[in-house]
Motif scaffolding. Structure first.
Motif, PDB file in Angstrom:
ATOM      1  N   MET A  41       0.729  -1.151   0.013  1.00 37.16           N
ATOM      2  CA  MET A  41      -0.060  -0.123  -0.035  1.00 37.16           C
ATOM      3  C   MET A  41       0.652   1.304   0.044  1.00 37.16           C
ATOM      4  O   MET A  41       0.591   2.321  -0.703  1.00 37.16           O
ATOM      5  N   GLU A  42       1.820   1.207   0.634  1.00 38.04           N
ATOM      6  CA  GLU A  42       3.025   2.512   0.882  1.00 38.04           C
ATOM      7  C   GLU A  42       3.485   2.566  -0.424  1.00 38.04           C
ATOM      8  O   GLU A  42       3.377   3.898  -0.909  1.00 38.04           O
ATOM      9  N   SER A  47       2.146   8.447  -3.752  1.00 37.39           N
ATOM     10  CA  SER A  47       1.972   9.720  -4.617  1.00 37.39           C
ATOM     11  C   SER A  47       0.861  10.736  -3.981  1.00 37.39           C
ATOM     12  O   SER A  47       0.655  11.659  -4.292  1.00 37.39           O
ATOM     13  N   THR A  48      -0.092   9.754  -3.116  1.00 36.81           N
ATOM     14  CA  THR A  48      -1.184  10.739  -2.353  1.00 36.81           C
ATOM     15  C   THR A  48      -0.769  11.234  -0.981  1.00 36.81           C
ATOM     16  O   THR A  48      -1.571  11.993  -0.470  1.00 36.81           O
ATOM     17  N   LYS A  49       0.401  10.923  -0.654  1.00 38.69           N
ATOM     18  CA  LYS A  49       0.928  11.582   0.576  1.00 38.69           C
ATOM     19  C   LYS A  49       1.317  13.091   0.617  1.00 38.69           C
ATOM     20  O   LYS A  49       1.796  13.432  -0.440  1.00 38.69           O
ATOM     21  N   ASP A  54       4.212  11.004   6.358  1.00 42.27           N
ATOM     22  CA  ASP A  54       2.916  10.498   6.530  1.00 42.27           C
ATOM     23  C   ASP A  54       2.942   8.899   6.167  1.00 42.27           C
ATOM     24  O   ASP A  54       3.710   8.298   5.252  1.00 42.27           O
ATOM     25  N   LYS A  55       1.991   8.137   6.913  1.00 44.10           N
ATOM     26  CA  LYS A  55       1.913   6.873   6.617  1.00 44.10           C
ATOM     27  C   LYS A  55       0.663   6.310   6.018  1.00 44.10           C
ATOM     28  O   LYS A  55      -0.422   6.934   6.268  1.00 44.10           O
ATOM     29  N   ILE A  56       0.698   5.552   4.850  1.00 43.40           N
ATOM     30  CA  ILE A  56      -0.416   5.190   4.011  1.00 43.40           C
ATOM     31  C   ILE A  56      -1.350   4.411   5.147  1.00 43.40           C
ATOM     32  O   ILE A  56      -2.556   4.549   5.236  1.00 43.40           O
ATOM     33  N   LYS A  59       0.101  -1.269  10.937  1.00 39.63           N
ATOM     34  CA  LYS A  59      -0.418  -2.486  11.368  1.00 39.63           C
ATOM     35  C   LYS A  59      -1.598  -1.950  12.297  1.00 39.63           C
ATOM     36  O   LYS A  59      -2.562  -2.756  12.470  1.00 39.63           O
ATOM     37  N   THR A  60      -1.404  -1.043  13.066  1.00 40.35           N
ATOM     38  CA  THR A  60      -2.336  -0.645  14.191  1.00 40.35           C
ATOM     39  C   THR A  60      -3.669  -0.277  13.361  1.00 40.35           C
ATOM     40  O   THR A  60      -4.728  -0.714  13.948  1.00 40.35           O
ATOM     41  N   MET A  61      -3.702   0.455  12.065  1.00 43.52           N
ATOM     42  CA  MET A  61      -4.798   0.686  11.490  1.00 43.52           C
ATOM     43  C   MET A  61      -5.407  -0.163  11.013  1.00 43.52           C
ATOM     44  O   MET A  61      -6.790  -0.463  11.203  1.00 43.52           O
ATOM     45  N   ILE A  62      -4.715  -1.334  10.327  1.00 43.59           N
ATOM     46  CA  ILE A  62      -5.442  -2.541  10.031  1.00 43.59           C
ATOM     47  C   ILE A  62      -6.060  -3.116  10.988  1.00 43.59           C
ATOM     48  O   ILE A  62      -7.229  -3.944  10.775  1.00 43.59           O
ATOM     49  N   ASN A  63      -5.341  -3.379  12.319  1.00 44.75           N
ATOM     50  CA  ASN A  63      -6.058  -3.887  13.381  1.00 44.75           C
ATOM     51  C   ASN A  63      -7.261  -3.208  13.760  1.00 44.75           C
ATOM     52  O   ASN A  63      -8.453  -3.961  14.193  1.00 44.75           O
ATOM     53  N   ASN A  64      -7.291  -2.056  13.756  1.00 44.04           N
ATOM     54  CA  ASN A  64      -8.402  -1.161  14.215  1.00 44.04           C
ATOM     55  C   ASN A  64      -9.439  -1.393  13.150  1.00 44.04           C
ATOM     56  O   ASN A  64     -10.690  -1.515  13.522  1.00 44.04           O
TER      57      ASN A  64
END
Length: 200
Positions: A41-42, A47-49, A54-56, A59-64
């Protein structure tokens, strides 16, 4: 303040013209571990950052996302192509909608089309949306040009040294109003979905 807003506008319009999507063919056909998903994903969305740091996706996001029912759980700690497609939708929605709204919006998709033998699958749904969005780019560019022209006609009576900032402010307000109205519409539509605020 000297911002060449015309150059800035042209640069933005050019970048809109280059907007592309992650093609399903570029998503690995093998199941991925979480680290591989975040790396993929990164690379695909860098190019959208806005800022380099910034992080795309973390792991925390995916778990949430899994904990909040935005994403079906992985199978033996691995994520399928369908997981990646859902994560792409989440990535684009999260800047606009609440986690609850994203859950309500995506739940019918993940319930019906995730790892199923339905007539449509997640990849077909994703590709159709991307094709539709790509077809709107010229129309969006024209709309942004119109908003810019409208802002350039504003504040004609303002002192010259203040006019540039005020016109830029007007342009930003014009763009923001567009986003605000569309966000209101999106939320009202989500309220109609199963699990939304409007009870049938």
């Amino acid at each position: 303040m000297t911002i060449n807003t015309e150059d800035l506008l042209n640069s933005i319009l050019e970048s809109i013209g280059r907007i592309d999507y992650i093609r399903p063919a570029n998503i690995p056909n093998i199941d991925l571990y979480m680290d591989q998903v975040t790396t993929f994903m990164e690379e695909q969305l860098k190019s959208t950052k806005r800022y380099k740091e910034d992080k795309i996706l973390t792991k925390t996001m995916i778990n949430n996302y899994a904990k909040n029912n935005l994403l079906p759980p992985p199978v033996k700690k691995k994520y399928t192509k369908e997981h990646v497609l859902v994560l792409i939708f989440v990535y684009y929605f999260k800047n606009l909608l609440s986690i609850k709204d994203i859950e309500i919006l995506l739940k019918p998709l993940t319930d019906r089309y995730f790892a199923s033998d339905a007539e449509f699958d997640m990849q077909q749904i994703y590709e159709e949306v991307c094709k539709m969005e790509k077809g709107r780019i010229e129309q969006m560019q024209e709309s942004i040009r119109d908003m810019y022209a409208s802002a350039q006609d504003a504040y004609e009576d303002a002192p010259e040294e203040e006019r540039e900032y005020l016109q830029l402010f007007a342009f930003i307000c014009n763009l923001s109003f567009d986003v605000y109205v569309k966000k209101q519409l999106i939320e009202k539509l989500i309220d109609q979905l199963p699990g939304g605020r409007i009870k049938k």
